[in-house]
Design a protein around this motif. Structure first.
Motif, short mmCIF file in Angstrom:
data_model
loop_
_atom_site.label_atom_id
_atom_site.label_comp_id
_atom_site.label_asym_id
_atom_site.label_seq_id
_atom_site.Cartn_x
_atom_site.Cartn_y
_atom_site.Cartn_z
N ILE A 95 -3.73 -1.94 4.97
CA ILE A 95 -2.79 -0.83 5.17
C ILE A 95 -2.56 -0.11 3.83
O ILE A 95 -2.65 1.11 3.74
N HIS A 96 -2.30 -0.90 2.80
CA HIS A 96 -2.04 -0.30 1.48
C HIS A 96 -3.25 0.48 0.99
O HIS A 96 -3.12 1.62 0.50
N GLY A 97 -4.44 -0.09 1.13
CA GLY A 97 -5.65 0.59 0.66
C GLY A 97 -5.87 1.92 1.36
O GLY A 97 -6.19 2.93 0.73
N LEU A 98 -5.64 1.93 2.67
CA LEU A 98 -5.87 3.17 3.43
C LEU A 98 -4.83 4.23 3.06
O LEU A 98 -5.16 5.39 2.82
N ILE A 99 -3.56 3.82 2.99
CA ILE A 99 -2.51 4.79 2.64
C ILE A 99 -2.73 5.32 1.22
O ILE A 99 -2.62 6.52 0.97
N ARG A 100 -3.09 4.43 0.30
CA ARG A 100 -3.32 4.88 -1.08
C ARG A 100 -4.46 5.90 -1.14
O ARG A 100 -4.37 6.89 -1.85
N SER A 101 -5.52 5.68 -0.36
CA SER A 101 -6.66 6.60 -0.39
C SER A 101 -6.29 7.98 0.12
O SER A 101 -6.97 8.96 -0.16
N LEU A 102 -5.19 8.08 0.87
CA LEU A 102 -4.78 9.36 1.45
C LEU A 102 -3.52 9.93 0.80
O LEU A 102 -2.97 10.90 1.29
N SER A 103 -3.08 9.30 -0.29
CA SER A 103 -1.83 9.77 -0.89
C SER A 103 -2.05 10.55 -2.18
O SER A 103 -1.12 11.20 -2.67
N TYR A 104 -3.27 10.53 -2.73
CA TYR A 104 -3.51 11.25 -4.00
C TYR A 104 -3.26 12.75 -3.84
O TYR A 104 -2.75 13.40 -4.75
N GLY A 117 18.25 4.33 13.84
CA GLY A 117 19.35 3.83 14.65
C GLY A 117 19.08 4.17 16.11
O GLY A 117 17.99 4.63 16.45
N PRO A 118 20.08 3.97 16.99
CA PRO A 118 19.86 4.20 18.42
C PRO A 118 19.54 5.66 18.73
O PRO A 118 19.05 5.97 19.80
N HIS A 119 19.80 6.57 17.76
CA HIS A 119 19.62 8.01 18.01
C HIS A 119 18.27 8.54 17.56
O HIS A 119 17.85 9.61 17.99
N LEU A 120 17.57 7.84 16.65
CA LEU A 120 16.39 8.45 16.02
C LEU A 120 15.43 7.42 15.45
O LEU A 120 15.85 6.43 14.83
N ALA A 121 14.13 7.70 15.66
CA ALA A 121 13.07 6.94 15.00
C ALA A 121 12.10 7.94 14.39
O ALA A 121 12.10 9.11 14.76
N GLU A 122 11.29 7.47 13.46
CA GLU A 122 10.32 8.36 12.80
C GLU A 122 8.95 7.70 12.76
O GLU A 122 8.83 6.54 12.36
N ILE A 123 7.94 8.45 13.13
CA ILE A 123 6.56 8.00 12.95
C ILE A 123 6.13 8.36 11.54
O ILE A 123 6.30 9.49 11.10
N ARG A 124 5.60 7.37 10.81
CA ARG A 124 5.21 7.55 9.41
C ARG A 124 3.84 6.93 9.16
O ARG A 124 3.38 6.08 9.94
N SER A 125 3.22 7.33 8.07
CA SER A 125 2.02 6.65 7.56
C SER A 125 0.92 6.50 8.61
O SER A 125 0.29 5.44 8.70
N ILE A 126 0.70 7.54 9.39
CA ILE A 126 -0.38 7.49 10.38
C ILE A 126 -1.70 7.77 9.67
O ILE A 126 -1.85 8.82 9.03
#
Ligand code: COA
Length: 172
Positions: free
Chosen positions: A14-23, A62-71
């Motif tokens: 996971i870290h390797g993939l996210i790092r490759s797309l964060s530069y 919380g019960p009101h909100l979630a967020e999709i991240r790091s796809i």
């Protein structure tokens, strides 16, 4: 191809993939420590043989909100349905928590529209702003689209008291 909840041994991939797309700012960088600590947020998609194809995370405010991240899907595995598989699994997870609104910030709104996400004004998502945007160097020059699926939250759990004192006032 199958999607499953991530476990600690997935953290390096996971870290390797996210790092490759964060530069270039495609994804927010995540440190190994941050991934370990939040490993239960992550879902991975892999082949039947267990080869890692991609990952995504669902952050619960919380019960009101979630967020999709790091796809993210590895370059050689794109366009084979892995990204869609991840989004569907994360939406199911949000539903299992009875969260009525899922948000995300992206530069590629077209990819998310087919899952029912619509562009919204970012001020409708104060929790996201106070969690990430308030500490972001691109606060006032953001090129990402705010998107949400479901009823926009009428409440928030994060607030100005959590903004570091030296930061400029929010202008969103
Ligand atoms: C976006 C991403 C997760 C899609 O993964 P994927 O496995 O290729 O997605 P799927 O195979 O399920 O769907 C592919 C379809 O999504 C749409 N799509 C993919 N990338 C897109 C983009 N950048 N903009 C708009 N639509 C896009 C297209 O319709 C594409 O169809 P095609 O394969 O016929 O071209 C992958 O391209 C990726 O990891 N990108 C880099 C990281 C990123 O930008 N993440 C999103 C941050 S919010």
């Amino acid at each position: 191809m199958l999607a499953r909840k991530a476990r600690l041994p997935d953290a390096d991939a996971i870290h390797g993939l996210i790092r490759s797309l964060s530069y270039d700012g495609t994804l927010l960088p995540r440190s190994p420590a941050e991934i370990y600590e939040n490993i239960r947020d992550f879902t991975v998609v892999e082949t039947e043989e267990g080869k890692f194809l991609g990952c995504g995370a669902l952050h619960l405010y919380g019960p009101h909100l979630a967020e999709i991240r790091s796809i993210a899907v590895s370059e050689e595995s794109m366009h084979q349905g892995a990204g869609g598989h991840l989004i569907e699994a994360l939406l199911e997870e949000a539903e299992s928590h009875s969260v009525p609104c899922v948000c995300l910030f992206t530069r590629i709104p077209g990819f998310f529209q087919r899952f029912g996400f619509e562009q919204v004004d970012r001020t409708a998502l104060p929790d996201k702003i106070y969690k990430d945007c308030a500490n972001c160097p691109r606060l006032n020059a953001c090129d990402e689209f705010a998107m949400a699926r479901g009823a926009l939250p009428a409440t928030a759990v994060l607030g100005p008291v959590r903004v570091k004192e030296h930061l400029v006032p929010l202008q969103v």
